[in-house]
Design a protein around this motif. Structure first.
Motif, short mmCIF file in Angstrom:
data_model
loop_
_atom_site.label_atom_id
_atom_site.label_comp_id
_atom_site.label_asym_id
_atom_site.label_seq_id
_atom_site.Cartn_x
_atom_site.Cartn_y
_atom_site.Cartn_z
N UNK A 154 -24.52 76.88 65.24
CA UNK A 154 -24.16 75.96 66.33
C UNK A 154 -23.09 74.97 65.89
N UNK A 155 -23.08 74.59 64.62
CA UNK A 155 -22.03 73.69 64.13
C UNK A 155 -20.68 74.40 64.16
N UNK A 156 -20.67 75.68 63.82
CA UNK A 156 -19.42 76.46 63.82
C UNK A 156 -19.01 76.86 65.23
N UNK A 157 -19.99 77.10 66.10
CA UNK A 157 -19.73 77.55 67.47
C UNK A 157 -20.61 76.76 68.42
N UNK A 158 -20.21 75.52 68.78
CA UNK A 158 -21.04 74.69 69.65
C UNK A 158 -21.29 75.36 71.00
N UNK A 159 -22.38 74.98 71.60
CA UNK A 159 -22.70 75.50 72.92
C UNK A 159 -24.05 76.16 72.95
N UNK A 160 -24.30 76.85 74.02
CA UNK A 160 -25.57 77.56 74.21
C UNK A 160 -25.30 79.06 74.14
N UNK A 161 -26.36 79.80 74.12
CA UNK A 161 -26.22 81.25 74.13
C UNK A 161 -27.13 81.89 73.11
N UNK A 162 -26.99 83.19 72.95
CA UNK A 162 -27.85 83.91 72.02
C UNK A 162 -27.68 83.40 70.59
N UNK A 163 -28.72 83.59 69.81
CA UNK A 163 -28.72 83.18 68.41
C UNK A 163 -28.64 84.43 67.54
N UNK A 164 -27.78 84.40 66.55
CA UNK A 164 -27.69 85.49 65.57
C UNK A 164 -27.61 84.86 64.19
N UNK A 165 -28.72 84.91 63.48
CA UNK A 165 -28.77 84.44 62.09
C UNK A 165 -28.80 85.70 61.24
N UNK A 166 -27.76 85.92 60.47
CA UNK A 166 -27.68 87.13 59.64
C UNK A 166 -27.40 86.71 58.21
N UNK A 167 -28.47 86.68 57.42
CA UNK A 167 -28.39 86.30 56.01
C UNK A 167 -28.91 87.47 55.18
#
Length: 174
Positions: free
Chosen positions: A127-140
């Motif tokens: 969210x810091x890199x791409x502010x706003x709402x929407x789907x979440x994708x955490x890929x670690x």
């Protein structure tokens, strides 16, 4: 000092966690034991042998050895509100993947267990890199979580890449 965006993301994440705590809790733990279904939930289980492993077995390996070493179990729980949670269990009984869909979001802190703080940090960074709402994708490297939807229709998947059995990929977690 945290930025305004970081505080807003953290606040929204914590608020969502509290809101979803009111939803029936699943008590499954990614990387741990499968959930104990709550009263009123229906359950089913099935054993799955990955297609890639079955092809390898037919190409020369003993099919019983290949199938038993990489097959996994899918436990499906349907809550009273219609939300469905699927747990993907390795041979040793540990949960390597979870998927959900339904009208209400399951309690992710319960589903992700000790991986929840890592997920929250990933959401904050996203969210810091791409502010706003929407789907979440955490890929670690040690955790993947995809989650999205809207009021009345939520879906997502989470898995541990390092724990996927032979022949299983993240796209199999559905």
């Amino acid at each position: 000092m945290p930025s305004r965006v970081s505080r807003a993301v953290l606040g929204a994440t914590l608020a969502m966690s509290c809101l979803f705590a009111a939803v029936q809790s699943a008590h499954a733990v990614l990387g741990g034991s499968p959930m104990t279904p709550p009263a009123g939930a229906s359950t089913s289980s099935r054993i799955v042998t990955p297609v890639a492993v079955m092809h390898a077995a037919s190409a020369g390996a003993s099919s019983s050895t290949a199938a038993s070493s990489s097959s996994y179990t899918v436990h499906e729980t349907t809550f009273g509100n219609g939300t469905v949670v699927r747990e993907y269990l390795a041979q040793n009984g540990s949960v390597f993947g979870i998927a959900w869909h339904g009208s209400q979001m399951p309690h992710l802190a319960d589903l992700l267990g000790t991986y929840f703080p890592q997920y929250v940090a990933g959401v904050q960074a996203m969210r810091a890199a791409h502010p706003g709402h929407g789907p979440v994708a955490v890929e670690q490297s040690g955790l993947v979580v995809h989650s999205g939807g809207h009021m009345g229709a939520f879906a997502g998947q989470a898995w541990l890449p390092q724990a996927l059995p032979e022949g299983v990929s993240g796209s199999d977690i559905q």
